[in-house]
Design a protein around this motif. Structure first.
Motif, mmCIF file in Angstrom:
data_model
loop_
_atom_site.group_PDB
_atom_site.id
_atom_site.type_symbol
_atom_site.label_atom_id
_atom_site.label_comp_id
_atom_site.label_asym_id
_atom_site.label_seq_id
_atom_site.Cartn_x
_atom_site.Cartn_y
_atom_site.Cartn_z
ATOM 1 N N ASN A 62 0.822 -1.211 0.000
ATOM 2 C CA ASN A 62 0.000 0.000 0.000
ATOM 3 C C ASN A 62 0.858 1.263 0.000
ATOM 4 O OD1 ASN A 62 -2.380 -1.483 -0.025
ATOM 5 N ND2 ASN A 62 -2.552 -1.490 2.204
ATOM 6 N N ARG A 63 2.027 1.191 0.619
ATOM 7 C CA ARG A 63 2.916 2.343 0.708
ATOM 8 C C ARG A 63 3.542 2.668 -0.649
ATOM 9 N NH1 ARG A 63 6.549 0.284 3.956
ATOM 10 N NH2 ARG A 63 7.877 -0.261 2.219
ATOM 11 N N ASP A 64 4.192 1.677 -1.269
ATOM 12 C CA ASP A 64 4.908 1.969 -2.523
ATOM 13 C C ASP A 64 4.986 0.762 -3.464
ATOM 14 O OD1 ASP A 64 6.733 0.356 -1.240
ATOM 15 O OD2 ASP A 64 8.261 1.894 -0.998
ATOM 16 N N GLU A 65 4.010 -0.140 -3.320
ATOM 17 C CA GLU A 65 3.921 -1.343 -4.149
ATOM 18 C C GLU A 65 5.142 -2.257 -4.032
ATOM 19 O OE1 GLU A 65 2.569 -0.530 -8.130
ATOM 20 O OE2 GLU A 65 0.728 0.379 -7.386
ATOM 21 N N THR A 66 5.751 -2.272 -2.843
ATOM 22 C CA THR A 66 6.821 -3.224 -2.561
ATOM 23 C C THR A 66 6.207 -4.605 -2.419
ATOM 24 O OG1 THR A 66 8.220 -1.604 -1.457
ATOM 25 C CG2 THR A 66 8.592 -3.911 -0.873
ATOM 26 N N LEU A 67 6.743 -5.558 -3.164
ATOM 27 C CA LEU A 67 6.276 -6.936 -3.114
ATOM 28 C C LEU A 67 7.206 -7.719 -2.195
ATOM 29 C CD1 LEU A 67 4.212 -8.952 -4.223
ATOM 30 C CD2 LEU A 67 5.802 -9.397 -6.097
ATOM 31 N N CYS A 68 6.702 -8.142 -1.055
ATOM 32 C CA CYS A 68 7.535 -8.804 -0.048
ATOM 33 C C CYS A 68 7.639 -10.308 -0.247
ATOM 34 C CB CYS A 68 6.984 -8.520 1.342
ATOM 35 S SG CYS A 68 7.035 -6.774 1.759
#
Length: 146
Positions: A62-68
């Motif tokens: 949601n913050r910056d589309e970081t895929l964990c």
């Protein structure tokens, strides 16, 4: 008259959540519904470190589309053959008090796979607290998502 009474009594029994039974039933849900692990509607099926990781992964996206996590942890893979997994899935459950370990064994594209699920039982039933793969050396509780 007896048939009506039996039918009424079936509907009078309160429905329990699908994950309130044996620990292996809580795990089976994710194999019967591959991809459901990421759905917010299923977040109440998780607790502890697994829940913390999923919440952190959502926040990062949601913050910056970081895929964990770039794979489906129930199948320990990016791609899967759901029919083969369903056909070959075996669950081995060990319960010790309020904790359980369920090992899911299955084939995916002809390759044997094994995923270990740790669950804790509380008032909500059996909830997933960790998931791991020894073959690919990961555990949700040790993954970082920033």
């Amino acid at each position: 008259m007896l048939k009506c009474l039996v039918l009424v009594s079936v509907f009078a029994v309160p429905a329990a959540p699908a994950f309130a039974g044996d620990a292996s039933l809580a795990v089976r849900y994710f194999y019967d519904n591959l991809g459901a692990e990421s759905g917010l509607e299923n977040r109440d099926r998780f607790a502890g470190p697994a829940l913390e990781f999923l919440n952190a992964a959502d926040a990062a996206w949601n913050r910056d589309e970081t895929l964990c996590l770039d794979f489906g942890f129930p199948v320990d893979a990016q791609d899967f053959d759901d029919a083969e997994i369903a056909r070959t899935l075996k669950l081995d459950e060990t319960v010790d008090g309020d904790t359980a370990r369920v090992v899911a064994r299955f084939n995916n594209f002809g390759e044997p796979s094994e995923v270990e699920w740790t669950l804790e039982q509380n008032t909500a039933g059996w909830q997933v607290s960790d998931v791991a793969s020894t073959a690919n050396d990961w555990r949700l509780s040790t993954l970082s998502c920033e």
